[in-house]
Design a protein around this motif. Structure first.
Motif, mmCIF file in Angstrom:
data_model
loop_
_atom_site.group_PDB
_atom_site.id
_atom_site.type_symbol
_atom_site.label_atom_id
_atom_site.label_comp_id
_atom_site.label_asym_id
_atom_site.label_seq_id
_atom_site.Cartn_x
_atom_site.Cartn_y
_atom_site.Cartn_z
ATOM 1 N N ASP A 93 71.729 -8.880 103.059
ATOM 2 C CA ASP A 93 70.085 -8.152 102.387
ATOM 3 C C ASP A 93 69.599 -6.794 101.796
ATOM 4 N N LEU A 94 70.082 -6.075 102.176
ATOM 5 C CA LEU A 94 69.928 -5.300 101.575
ATOM 6 C C LEU A 94 70.499 -4.889 100.395
ATOM 7 N N ALA A 95 71.678 -5.114 100.572
ATOM 8 C CA ALA A 95 72.721 -4.677 99.049
ATOM 9 C C ALA A 95 71.815 -5.945 97.899
ATOM 10 N N VAL A 96 71.546 -7.363 98.049
ATOM 11 C CA VAL A 96 70.606 -8.244 96.988
ATOM 12 C C VAL A 96 69.915 -7.665 96.927
ATOM 13 N N SER A 97 68.730 -6.852 97.683
ATOM 14 C CA SER A 97 67.337 -6.594 97.470
ATOM 15 C C SER A 97 67.770 -4.854 96.522
ATOM 16 N N ALA A 98 68.743 -4.287 96.281
ATOM 17 C CA ALA A 98 69.414 -2.941 95.578
ATOM 18 C C ALA A 98 69.422 -3.777 94.296
ATOM 19 N N LEU A 99 70.300 -4.568 94.161
ATOM 20 C CA LEU A 99 70.433 -5.476 93.292
ATOM 21 C C LEU A 99 69.343 -6.159 92.075
ATOM 22 N N LYS A 100 68.443 -6.458 93.094
ATOM 23 C CA LYS A 100 67.582 -7.365 92.034
ATOM 24 C C LYS A 100 66.617 -6.874 91.587
ATOM 25 N N GLN A 101 66.464 -4.754 92.546
ATOM 26 C CA GLN A 101 65.315 -3.223 91.964
ATOM 27 C C GLN A 101 66.432 -3.377 90.961
ATOM 28 N N GLY A 102 67.268 -3.266 90.258
ATOM 29 C CA GLY A 102 67.808 -2.480 89.308
ATOM 30 C C GLY A 102 69.617 -1.924 89.433
ATOM 31 N N ALA A 103 69.909 -1.582 90.913
ATOM 32 C CA ALA A 103 71.516 -1.294 91.368
ATOM 33 C C ALA A 103 72.232 -1.735 90.535
ATOM 34 N N ALA A 104 73.402 -0.996 90.098
ATOM 35 C CA ALA A 104 74.649 -1.053 89.557
ATOM 36 C C ALA A 104 75.865 -1.717 90.275
ATOM 37 N N ASP A 105 75.365 -1.332 91.549
ATOM 38 C CA ASP A 105 76.251 -1.983 92.354
ATOM 39 C C ASP A 105 76.027 -0.888 94.212
ATOM 40 N N PHE A 106 76.514 -0.902 95.291
ATOM 41 C CA PHE A 106 76.500 -0.924 96.260
ATOM 42 C C PHE A 106 77.472 -0.304 97.257
ATOM 43 N N ILE A 107 78.334 1.298 97.314
ATOM 44 C CA ILE A 107 78.904 1.052 98.431
ATOM 45 C C ILE A 107 78.811 1.438 99.628
ATOM 46 N N LEU A 108 79.940 0.932 100.587
ATOM 47 C CA LEU A 108 79.236 1.426 102.165
ATOM 48 C C LEU A 108 80.234 2.720 102.570
ATOM 49 N N LYS A 109 79.834 3.482 103.298
ATOM 50 C CA LYS A 109 80.143 4.523 103.764
ATOM 51 C C LYS A 109 80.739 4.302 105.368
ATOM 52 N N PRO A 110 82.056 5.073 105.373
ATOM 53 C CA PRO A 110 82.865 5.617 104.380
ATOM 54 C C PRO A 110 83.624 4.896 103.437
ATOM 55 N N TRP A 111 83.815 5.522 102.445
ATOM 56 C CA TRP A 111 84.153 4.182 100.766
ATOM 57 C C TRP A 111 86.314 4.859 100.927
ATOM 58 N N ASN A 112 86.450 3.702 100.280
ATOM 59 C CA ASN A 112 87.605 3.899 99.719
ATOM 60 C C ASN A 112 88.152 4.409 98.752
ATOM 61 N N ASN A 113 88.695 5.865 98.283
ATOM 62 C CA ASN A 113 88.387 6.109 97.070
ATOM 63 C C ASN A 113 88.770 5.259 96.065
ATOM 64 N N GLU A 114 89.742 4.472 95.665
ATOM 65 C CA GLU A 114 90.073 3.628 94.748
ATOM 66 C C GLU A 114 88.786 2.779 94.297
ATOM 67 N N ARG A 115 88.913 2.179 95.074
ATOM 68 C CA ARG A 115 87.294 1.727 95.191
ATOM 69 C C ARG A 115 86.036 2.155 94.689
ATOM 70 N N LEU A 116 85.617 3.710 95.121
ATOM 71 C CA LEU A 116 84.215 4.124 94.656
ATOM 72 C C LEU A 116 84.874 3.925 93.313
ATOM 73 N N MET A 117 85.775 4.973 92.844
ATOM 74 C CA MET A 117 86.723 5.014 91.704
ATOM 75 C C MET A 117 85.878 4.295 90.600
ATOM 76 N N ALA A 118 86.750 2.793 91.233
ATOM 77 C CA ALA A 118 87.012 2.067 90.170
ATOM 78 C C ALA A 118 85.301 1.372 89.925
ATOM 79 N N THR A 119 84.416 1.945 90.603
ATOM 80 C CA THR A 119 82.935 0.962 90.941
ATOM 81 C C THR A 119 82.124 2.647 90.166
ATOM 82 N N VAL A 120 82.218 3.437 89.825
ATOM 83 C CA VAL A 120 82.233 4.114 89.229
ATOM 84 C C VAL A 120 82.418 4.099 87.528
#
Length: 454
Positions: A93-120
């Motif tokens: 629900d937090l991720a959905v709320s963030a995207l609805k308010q204009g976020a480009a994406d949502f990342i969980l910590k700790p992150w996977n480096n490759e996935r984070l770079m792809a998201t950026v």
């Protein structure tokens, strides 16, 4: 290295250092902020392409509300910046709320480096797309302004003209269909453009179409568009005039020259407020302000079976009759002076004046070709004039009496013009009946009338 500016906002200095090291080899600039309050005074935030923003800054708080607050603050200052939210406390629900308010994406910590770079990288592409869309929108707005500007010059202050303009002001506020009638050369298109200029659609396009010049076999393609390969010469998809005028105004001139088959197709589009491109079966909704014009007596054409009565009702919610120049007392010299200045500048004769005898000649002429004829007359006079004064002899006016066909001084073109004028008079302006009397097609008659006005 990607030419992008990245800002990381997190209250954990280890996170800031890790992301700075990870991103600095891929992106031109990576900056960090430990305190989100610094965002309020951050210089040139609109130049930041991507913000990686933590969602929780206060000890013991993991609701994500702080991150959502700063997301909105960033979007207020820089709507096109891509914001990626980060949190160690993920919830759907937090991720959905963030995207609805204009976020480009949502990342969980700790992150996977490759996935984070792809998201950026995806967020950066989103930012580029938004900037390109804004650029195209600004370009489109500018082009619309260029197309529409400078074409609403209605010159004159006569009672007859002011009466028309008062009606235009009232009607322009609405979206009703308007039929503009009047003789050739009276300025029907200018009235149509004035309707558009004063309407709520003024910032959108004004598309004009000369219906008399469209061949019947190309009618649907021109007005409704076509798909590639739908006929021999359809080498690519094409948008028709209805679709091009979406949210703007569509001006259909010379309505009296449409065949009954073309009228039926036009009526369907107007009734349904949608079109179907040639070669397609998909209906496309169109939102247009329809303005039509003609120099024909459409009611007489309906009586003669040459114009559909239901189409006339559709296009004729409001009728505006543009007066001929001979009925606009006082406007002839005003218009003549306007054209004198225009063509005097064009042909490097800025000091030209019209003497009183020449003015009298202009005032006593009946102007069968109306403003268009006056414009051409003034241009010829400026070109032929010698010295700084335009004299009566500089005006090449040709009154067209109807009863001098036996005059040996007349040219063949003069005789043809007189025969056409007489046929139109005898048939009360009915072009189809006049053409039949003259033994020519209605299109040929139309072409000859346009030639005589040029």
């Amino acid at each position: 290295m990607i030419d992008a500016n990245i800002l990381v906002v997190d209250d954990n200095k280890s996170v800031l250092s890790a992301l700075e090291i990870l991103l600095q080899f891929e992106y031109k600039s990576v900056k960090t902020l430990f305190n989100p309050n610094q965002l309020s005074s951050f210089p040139k935030l609109e130049e930041i392409d991507i913000v990686l923003l933590d969602m929780n800054f206060s000890a013991g708080v993991n609701t994500g509300n702080e991150g959502l607050f700063w997301l909105n603050e960033i979007k207020k200052k820089s709507p096109n910046t891509s914001v990626i939210l980060m949190t160690a406390y993920g919830a759907v629900d937090l991720a959905v709320s963030a995207l609805k308010q204009g976020a480009a994406d949502f990342i969980l910590k700790p992150w996977n480096n490759e996935r984070l770079m792809a998201t950026v990288k995806s967020a950066y592409e989103l930012r580029k797309s938004k900037l390109e869309i804004n650029k195209l929108k600004k370009k489109e707005t500018h082009l619309k302004q260029v197309i529409n500007e400078g074409k609403n010059l209605i010159i004159g202050n006569s009672k007859a003209l002011n009466s028309v303009l008062n009606l235009v002001k009232k009607v322009a506020k609405t979206d009703v269909n308007v039929l503009i009638t009047g003789e050739n050369g009276t300025g029907k298109e200018l009235i149509a453009r004035e309707l558009h200029r004063l309407s709520a659609r003024k910032d959108e396009v004004f598309i004009g179409v000369d219906m008399g010049s469209i061949a019947e076999n190309l009618f649907e393609s021109e007005l409704f568009g076509h798909l590639k390969g739908s006929f021999t010469d359809a080498k690519e998809d094409r948008v028709g005039k209805f679709e091009a005028a979406h949210q703007g105004s569509l001006f259909l001139d010379e309505m009296g020259n449409l065949s009954l088959q073309m009228q039926a197709k036009l009526l369907s589009a107007i009734q349904n407020k949608s079109i179907v491109r040639v070669g397609s079966n998909k209906s496309i909704s169109v939102d247009i302000r329809l303005i039509c014009a003609t120099n024909c007596n459409l009611e007489q054409m309906v009586a003669d079976g040459l114009f559909r009565e239901d189409l006339l009702y559709r296009i004729n919610t409001i009728h505006i009759e543009v007066p001929p120049l001979r009925e606009r007392e006082g406007d002839i010299l005003v218009l003549a002076d306007f054209f004198l200045k225009r063509f005097g500048g064009k042909y490097d004769k800025p000091s030209l004046k019209i003497n009183s005898a020449a003015q009298e000649k202009l005032m006593t002429y009946t102007w069968p070709g109306n403003i268009r004829e006056l414009q051409h007359t003034m241009e010829r006079a400026v070109i032929l004039s010698e010295g700084d004064v335009i004299k009566p002899s500089d005006f090449l006016l040709h009154p067209k009496p109807h009863n001098e066909l036996g005059n040996s001084a007349l040219t063949l073109d003069d005789m043809e013009q007189q025969m056409i004028a007489k046929a139109l008079e005898q048939n009360e302006g009915n072009h189809s009946a006049a053409a039949e009397q003259l033994g020519i097609s209605r299109q040929t008659l139309y072409n000859k009338l346009k030639k005589n006005q040029s």
